[in-house]
Design a protein around this motif. Structure first.
Motif: not given
Length: 1727
Positions: A1199-1201, A1246-1251
């Protein structure tokens, strides 16, 4: 000049290339190698450069070579042909070439030059679109190896990571196409006159030219139809002025060999299956086999099949592959065709990898068009297969083949583990003398070099699957027609199971049986079918015993004296026969006896040809010199005069091919009937001709006979008011598109012949007869007699909402398999009914079934239709008419019918649980199981569903509607068929708009709808069928924001929540069915309020019913602790789960892929554990995406982290060891580090979405319902996830519009609120996932010139209310006297005249205005359909005329559209209100209110233009050709007024800023003024040269029911000093600008607005003010800052097309124009 342009263009199409020492095509660059056109080259240059170390540096250096050059472009070499490669490959050793696999998915594209992004190679099919000398093992799937380079000595391609030291570049482009031709688009043609452009393909070898027929032109882009062609061509683009450019050495796509039936011995027959084997002319084709280039002598060739004979045996280690093929010198070589061995096709594509990965790649990417069945991993099971496959493949010895079998250690046998024979024993063929290195394993590898087996995994890079195809159904031949003995003919075969790719269909006809018998054999892969039948035909009435029957043709040779035009029935005397003469190609049949009005003469001649498209819309009409007639005998009687037409049973196409004639009769509603005298009886007979290349010949004959007086047709007593003045028969020939004709489109051409009498008849005319046999079947069964199948059938009563089908329970004494159950049901079918395993489509259907069977069975397990034979997680219906229709997707949880799966079902059990059954009263949930029933869970019961055999199956669709295709409509007249969806609950009918018809199939657009419907299919003759209890797809909940307490808000995200009408929606939470009260519902979003607290009850499942269409789901994404989590249960090991997460799981609120996460907070644990319902699976384990560290910490491993520490939340840990992957016991909050439980679910995150970013908001209407438009970014790619609120009130139905997911609309209803005009601000909030953004929007607008201090500004609308006497159309700046005002008159067609009592041509003129056209345009601004008001039938409603308002109702024949035009005359100044806006009207104004209802849209993304024509009755034109007139319009983000001045006369139009769609939704009006180059402007200006015309278009987006518009017009006369005066016209020859009128188009780069300013400059000869020059220059300097309104705008250009419009995309292009204007102004000033 033309030569210079040719040179420039030739240089500008350079393509660049090289890799070792870089090679750039740029021959003006020094040291270039030029491939000369005189030697068949492309004329491009290739330049060697110094070595580079990376591909990115290489590509940039190539492109940089042409910096600063106006004549060349350079780029990395794009190899188009072997000839090009042969020319350049002597310059270096290892080189980069233009190519990249951008997506890493095996699809290589060109990466540089004009061909960038064009396809080059597909590694899963082996198809090459340019030149691709790959060997057998290349390209590979090695990670990151996405670029291509060449290598010696074979100069083959290899994929690489882009770090080689040598590079190459090349230079050349017109898009390529297959040898069968087709549509191409050519861009960047700005140097040509587009109106006269043409494109020619010239083959220098054959000295043959073919034209590319232009079908559309847009800006500097042309689309044209390339005819079938083969070989190298020079493509010449030129216009009438002589500007031309040639693309040399162009070629079509190279030959593509899809599959081969091989042979390995001399004289053996080899069959190649593929495409682009030529254009079916005398092509020069050469085939060579193996690396030894053994010739294969051609015996048969077509564009898709080649049969050749191997010249010599393949000796020793010589392999069959590769195959080299050249078609008219276009060459390719392939190692990758499907190979036919041991009665199966096998793929030779090599892609190495771990077993599960390559299997998935095979499922996703590998196909064979001969069969709809998916491929599988097979096994080498015979010596024949081993020898064939081993002799075919030319591979290195490292390669091994995965076998689709598992080893059984208990007995040493092998079991097939996938494909159609899964779980059966495999007779694996291997070297048994060498002990196999085997363990109990599913993963067996095969060494094809020594026939040894192993389960040891060493180097998976060289482990490739043995991909195998199978065809389950043998082809079926129903009938064969048009076999012509001893001649060439186009045979027609009707049948089934021919596959989906005609190139695989091998057909042979045995002519040796007898002259009257045929034997047709069809082979599709391993399946072969033959049919024998007679060639003979019966004669009509056996020639009435007055002639001899020709049984080959079914025609009579009549005895002397008998008429030969029908059946030899009539005896004809010589004095009855008409005389015949031919005059200028027209035939006259006449009689001397014309004493009676019942005796007439006939004239036969060609009338016209027309081309129509597939929707029968007329594209063009033209005259034709030749006509042809098909097999039909026609008698037409007029009074005593009889005209006979006899037509040959055959036609000849292309001089040597015979086909049968085909005839149909057109219905009376055909448009041709409208073009001819409707008082005359007309017969339209259609002759259908399939596509031909060069010619078609037909052979009709006519004669006339005079009957006796007692044989007169008709009775005068019936003729009261409509005598028939003459007799006419129109015969039409349909021609499908042919390259030899200039077609306007892709439709049908009709040739029309007129037969008419020369004299009027005063008696009724009766059509005697035409011999056409129509078979009408009564297809409606009054009472469904299911007892013919079984008396125990339960019928779901239609009167109770049922489908009328019967259901029969079959109870077995023992377990029954799924396949046996399906066969059991199928075998019950008879001539009246079809029977199949039940297909559950709704909960209501299931409730009916279980209500009738639960009392009769002891075992609650029943097979139902549904299977996932390929174990992909996508379940489909496996029986009945719904076969292969989707049922359930286990990775999204979407159900397309009725799917009562629990939280853990269906599973991914590898043991083959791929069939669906129901189990367990009373809940009756679904489960998946294996075919032959495991011990302990047997299925004993089968329910068969029975329906009438003639019932038409209607596929389902979502509630937003869409396109469906309905098949098997042979019982209907397709020409008059219609489909209606009727909702019996709402008593509402909706039509399915038909978009295409093909054979017995119809495609139509289902409108938005919701709830159960009866779908009625019927034709004009009354044949009909009804599909009862049809439902759209059930609601699909993708994601949920949960709540667990009373009154908490629950938000559901999904699809099919209704059709945005007043749907009845009910939502229940958990198994306790806790009600969630609906607050808001649209088709994609529901917000509801939980009625009570859940307590210990789990949140899932969610049950939802929309207009009684029901579903229940355990599988939505759930929002916990600021993240969405999937609730899909994947019971697998960790590595497989990770692969599934990457490949199968998605959420389009974000473009970022999901990952396996961890429970890291107590909040997350409580939310997630309270949400999912897994009581049946306790203890419940979840893989966590973390690894254990020796210091008792945890590190995220994906994942992203990835690589960061995880604060995993737990109360206990067990069996932890460093490096272990962790899993979580949810019910005890315990983490484990061992692998005692191998199959677990995964915590998918599901990873964070951008604002989201809000840039602009328009059309918020205070106090009203309005369609708000929001521009911005980062909204995701799924509109259902976008939650929008305005002032904390929900904005419904967000929908993306435009391109790139950057613009959306939503429906905001503010009708129950009021906003103070002192604070007209709105707070817009958007939520996507966990991110929330807000923006304050103000509605304040400025008024023009602040109303010139003569009025009051309305800052909501930015409009003025002018003081008395001031003109109100714009800024209150003009004071108007009563004598300046025009009088107004309303015409009887809704148009208005504004006139003066005294006029002066061109100075004081009268105006006429009104709606003139309605047309629909697509998103590319191409005209789809146009209705002229001249073709509208108007009815005036006079009931309200006394109020000054006239109402006109307009209709159009054969159209559902209705037009209501209200026209109101205002003598005094007045204020009206429209859509909440106050509109001030000047005295003597005409105000329109236009309402259009029931427009039939061709596409939901199209735009409707309502076009007003405003014109003067005269205009003054000077010697320079200039009209003394001008047009102005308002500035700002909308056109709110226009002004036309002709001489001293001014016509003002005031436009409401809003439109109303569907009666209650307000949207901003969008008005444009059509340019002079618009087709409608051209049409008017061509006809009305002495008038001034302005076309104003109201652009309306798609609406459901209606749209309302509200413009107003007034006119006045201005003083002589304000008269239009263009200056002295005595020196027109010095003027360098057209008509002294300068239009400057300025583009201001804004995200949501492209504004165009039109500056109109009028200059007199004697006085030019210098301040004009400075102001004009200043306007150019401020180019990028000005935002102005489009006055003469082009239609909006999509972003991907703007680059083709130099004026709009690059303001610097205006500099030469600015300089020219300045020079011209200076010159005139000096004079």
């Amino acid at each position: 000049m033309s030569q210079l342009i040719v040179i420039v263009v030739a240089v500008l199409v350079l393509l660049l290339f090289y890799i070792g020492t870089i090679h750039c095509q740029s021959y003006p660059i020094q040291n270039s190698y030029v491939w000369p056109t005189s030697k068949g080259g492309n004329g491009h240059g290739y330049t060697v450069m110094s070595e580079r170390t990376s591909i990115s540096t290489t590509m940039k250096d190539c492109e940089d070579l042409s910096i600063g050059s106006s004549t060349v472009i350079s780029y990395l070499i794009t190899l188009d042909s072997k000839q090009e490669w042969d020319y350049v490959n002597g310059f270096w050793s290892i080189v980069w070439v233009s190519c990249r696999d951008f997506g890493g998915n095996g699809n290589y594209s060109y990466s540089s030059g004009p061909e960038i992004n064009q396809p080059l190679f597909n590694m899963y099919t082996g198809q090459c679109w340019g030149y691709c000398p790959f060997q057998a093992s290349d390209p590979s799937l090695a990670p990151g190896e996405e670029y291509l380079n060449t290598r010696q000595p074979a100069w083959n391609f290899k994929n690489s990571k882009g770090n080689l030291q040598d590079y190459t570049y090349s230079i050349g482009y017109i898009p390529s196409i297959g040898t069968n031709g087709g549509s191409i688009t050519i861009n960047n043609l700005s140097q040509f006159n587009m109106s006269t452009i043409n494109i020619t393909f010239f083959n220098p070898t054959k000295q043959l030219s073919k034209s590319c027929h232009i079908t559309s032109k847009q800006g500097t882009t042309v689309t044209c139809m390339v005819p079938p062609l083969s070989g190298f061509h020079n493509v010449i683009v030129q216009d009438a002025s002589g500007v031309s450019s040639t693309h040399y050495a162009w070629k079509p796509y190279p030959p593509f060999i899809k599959a081969v039936y091989p042979s390995f011995t001399a004289n053996g027959s080899i069959t190649l299956i593929g495409d682009n084997f030529g254009d079916n002319t005398n092509n020069q084709v050469f085939v060579n086999i193996s690396t030894s280039d053994i010739p294969c002598n051609i015996t048969f060739v077509s564009s898709t099949q080649i049969i050749c004979q191997l010249q010599s045996t393949l000796i020793g280690n010589t392999k069959f592959l590769p195959i080299s093929i050249s078609v008219d010198s276009v060459y390719t070589q392939t190692y990758k065709p499907h190979i036919f061995c041991d009665n199966r096709f096998h793929s030779t594509i090599l892609f190495g990898g771990e077993y599960s990965r390559v299997k998935q790649l095979m499922i996703d990417n590998v196909t064979m068009g001969a069969t709809p069945n998916a491929p599988y991993i097979g096994a080498i099971e015979s010596q024949e297969m081993y020898q064939c496959f081993g002799k075919s493949m030319d591979i290195i010895e490292k390669f091994r083949f995965w076998q689709g079998v598992s080893f059984n250690s208990n007995n040493g046998s092998f079991t097939r583990n996938n494909g159609p024979f899964k779980r059966t024993l495999s007779p694996l063929y291997y070297n048994s003398t060498v002990a196999p290195n085997m363990t109990q394993s599913n993963n067996i590898i095969y060494n094809i070099f020594d026939r040894t087996l192993s389960s040891n995994i060493e180097n998976v890079q060289y482990y490739t699957p043995l991909i195998t195809f199978y065809t389950s159904d043998a082809p079926i031949i129903y009938s064969v027609t048009n076999i012509m003995p001893e001649t060439q003919s186009l045979v027609t075969i009707n049948g089934n199971h021919f596959g989906q790719d005609l190139s695989y269909v091998l057909v042979s006809i045995n002519e040796s049986i007898s002259s009257s018998i045929y034997n047709v054999t069809i082979r599709v892969a391993e399946k072969v079918t033959s049919k024998v039948g007679p060639l003979g035909k019966e004669c009509l009435h056996n020639c009435s015993n007055h002639g001899i029957c020709n049984r080959i043709f079914g025609s009579c040779k009549c005895d002397a004296g008998y008429g030969s035009y029908l059946d030899c029935l009539s005896l004809v005397t010589p004095n009855q026969i008409y005389n015949s003469t031919v005059v200028n190609g027209t035939s006259i049949l006449s009689t001397n006896d014309t004493s009676s009005l019942a005796v007439v003469n006939f004239t036969i001649g060609i009338q016209f040809i027309r081309e129509i498209d597939q929707d029968n819309s007329i594209i063009q009409t033209m005259s034709m010199d030749n006509v042809t007639w098909n097999q039909l005998k026609v008698k037409v009687q007029v009074g005593r005069s009889l005209l006979n037409c006899k037509i040959a049973s055959r036609m000849i196409i292309d001089n040597d091919t015979i086909i049968p004639s085909r005839v149909t009769i057109l219905p009376n509603d055909d448009p041709l009937f409208k073009q001819i005298d409707n008082r005359v009886y007309n017969l339209l007979t259609v002759f259908n001709i399939p596509q031909f290349c060069k010619s078609v010949e037909l052979d009709p004959a006519f004669n006339g006979i005079l009957l006796g007086a007692d044989q007169t047709v008709g009775d005068d007593s019936y003729c009261e008011t409509d005598p028939y003045p003459k007799w006419k028969i129109i015969m039409i020939v349909d021609l499908f598109p042919m390259p030899s004709l200039e077609w306007q489109g892709s439709g049908t051409v009709r040739t029309t012949v007129t037969i008419s009498t020369e004299r009027f008849l005063e008696t009724s005319i009766k059509f005697s007869y035409i011999i056409i046999i129509l078979i009408l079947q009564a297809n409606t069964i009054v009472g469904q007699d299911y007892e013919s199948i079984n008396k125990n059938v339960f019928v779901w009563d239609k009167s109770k909402g049922g489908n009328g089908h019967g259901y029969l329970l079959n109870i077995s004494t023992g377990a029954i398999s799924a396949t046996d159950a399906s066969a059991l049901c199928s075998d019950m079918s008879n001539s009246k009914f079809k029977s199949y395993l039940m297909t559950l489509e709704s909960k209501q259907e299931w409730d009916f079934i279980i209500g009738n069977i639960t009392k009769r069975i002891s075992s609650y397990r029943v097979w139902t239709s549904g299977s996932d034979l390929d174990s992909t997680g996508n379940y489909i219906y496996s029986s009945g008419p719904q076969t292969n229709q989707p049922l359930f997707n286990m990775y999204t949880g979407q159900c397309f019918g009725y799917c009562a799966f629990g939280s853990g079902e269906p599973s991914l059990d590898p043991s083959g649980e791929v069939y669906v059954y129901t189990r367990g009263a009373p809940s009756w949930d679904f489960n998946n199981g294996i075919n032959n029933n495991p011990v302990g869970d047997p299925v004993l019961n089968t329910v068969c569903e029975i329906e009438p055999i003639e019932e038409v199956y209607i596929p389902s669709i979502g509630t937003n509607g869409g396109s469906i295709t309905i098949n098997n409509l042979s019982q209907f007249n397709i020409q008059t068929i219609n489909i209606t969806f009727f909702n019996p609950t709402k008593q509402l009918s909706k039509s399915c708009q038909i978009t295409s018809k093909l054979g017995a199939s119809v495609t139509c657009m289902v409108p938005p709808l919701s709830g159960f419907h009866n779908v009625i299919v019927q034709d004009a003759s009354g044949v009909n069928s009804t599909h009862y209890a049809w439902q759209p797809y059930p609601p699909f909940i993708k994601a949920v924001y949960p709540s667990f307490t009373a009154n908490g808000l629950v938000t559901l995200i999904g699809d099919n929540f209704g059709d945005n009408t007043n749907n009845i929606v009910a939502v229940n939470i958990s198994r306790s069915n806790i009600k969630c009260n609906i607050l808001h519902a649209t088709s994609t979003q529901i917000i509801c309020q939980l009625q009570s607290t859940l307590g210990d009850t789990k949140f899932l499942p969610i049950s939802i019913s929309v207009d009684y269409v029901y579903t229940q789901t355990y599988k939505p994404h759930i929002f916990c602790d600021n993240r969405f989590y999937s609730t899909i249960m994947l019971g697998t090991n960790f590595s497989t789960a990770l692969q599934y997460v990457n490949d199968k799981i998605g959420m389009y609120a974000s473009s970022n892929p999901p990952y396996i996460g961890a429970i890291e907070t107590e909040t997350m644990y409580q939310c997630y554990s309270q949400s999912i319902n897994v009581q049946e699976y306790l203890p419940y384990y979840l893989w966590q995406g973390v690894s254990y560290n020796s210091n008792n910490s945890f590190t995220r491993n994906n994942g992203p982290l990835k690589g960061t520490l995880s604060p995993i939340y737990s109360v206990m840990s067990r069996n932890m060891a460093p490096g272990n992957i962790v899993y979580y016991q949810l019910d005890s909050r315990t983490i484990y580090g061992d692998s005692n439980i191998p199959l677990k679910a995964s915590l998918i995150v599901f990873p964070l979405v951008e604002s989201p970013v809000i840039q602009n908001v328009t059309n918020i209407q205070s106090g009203l319902s309005s369609l708000v438009t929001i521009d911005g970014n980062l909204f995701g790619q799924d509109q259902s996830y976008v939650l929008v609120s305005v002032n904390e009130k929900h904005c419904k139905s967000p929908r993306f519009i435009g391109y790139g997911f950057r613009q959306m609309t939503c429906l905001f209803d503010d009708s129950n609120e009021s906003v103070s005009s002192n604070n007209p601000d709105f707070n817009i909030t958007i939520r996507v996932g966990e991110k929330v953004t807000s923006k304050i929007v103000s509605l304040v607008k400025e008024c023009p010139n602040n109303c010139s201090s003569h009025g009051i500004c309305n800052r909501i609308f930015g409009s003025c209310k002018c003081d008395s006497g001031y003109e109100s159309s714009s800024d209150c700046s003009v004071l108007v006297r009563p004598d300046q005002l025009f009088n107004t008159t309303i015409q009887d067609d809704g148009k208005s005249t504004l006139s003066m009592n005294e006029t002066k041509a061109g100075i004081v003129v009268n105006f006429t205005t009104g709606i003139q056209f309605i047309r629909e345009i697509d998103q590319d601004n191409l005209i789809v359909q146009t209705i002229s008001m001249d073709n509208v039938t108007w009815i005036q409603d006079n009931t309200t005329s006394s109020t000054g308002e006239s109402i006109f109702i307009g209709t159009v024949l054969e159209s559902s559209m209705k037009l209501q035009v209200k026209v109101h005359q205002y003598k005094e100044s007045n204020t009206t209100r429209f859509a909440g806006e106050d509109i001030q009207l000047s005295p003597n104004s005409i105000k329109y209110n236009i309402k259009i209802t029931d427009w039939t849209w061709k596409s939901p993304i199209n735009t409707l233009q309502v076009i007003f024509l405003s014109k003067s009755d005269s205009v003054k034109v000077d010697k320079c050709g200039r009209k003394q007139s001008k047009t102005e319009a308002s500035f700002g983000d909308q056109i709110l007024w226009t002004r036309v001045q002709v001489g001293r006369s001014v016509l003002n139009c005031k436009i409401a800023s809003r439109m109303i769609i569907d009666n209650d939704t307000i949207i901003p009006s969008r008005v444009t003024i059509l340019q002079d180059d618009d087709p409608l402007s051209k049409q008017l200006n061509l006809v009305e040269k002495q008038e001034y015309n302005m076309l104003t278009a109201f652009n309306v987006p798609r609406f459901g029911r209606s749209v309302e518009l509200d413009p107003a017009f007034s006119a006045l006369i201005v003083g002589e000093k304000d008269q239009i005066n263009l200056g002295d016209d005595s020196q027109c020859s010095d003027i360098t600008f057209e008509k002294w009128k300068i239009i400057v188009i300025v583009v201001c780069a804004s995200f949501v607005l492209i504004s165009i300013t039109v500056v109109i400059v009028f200059v007199t000869k004697k006085k030019v003010q210098m301040k004009f020059t400075s102001k004009l220059n200043k306007s150019f300097q401020n180019l990028n800052r000005r935002v102005t309104q489009m006055v003469i705008p082009r239609p909006n250009i999509p972003p991907n097309q703007q680059q083709n419009n130099n004026v709009q995309s690059n303001p610097n292009n205006l500099n030469p124009v600015q300089n020219k204007i300045s020079d011209w102004v200076s010159d005139k000033s000096n004079k």
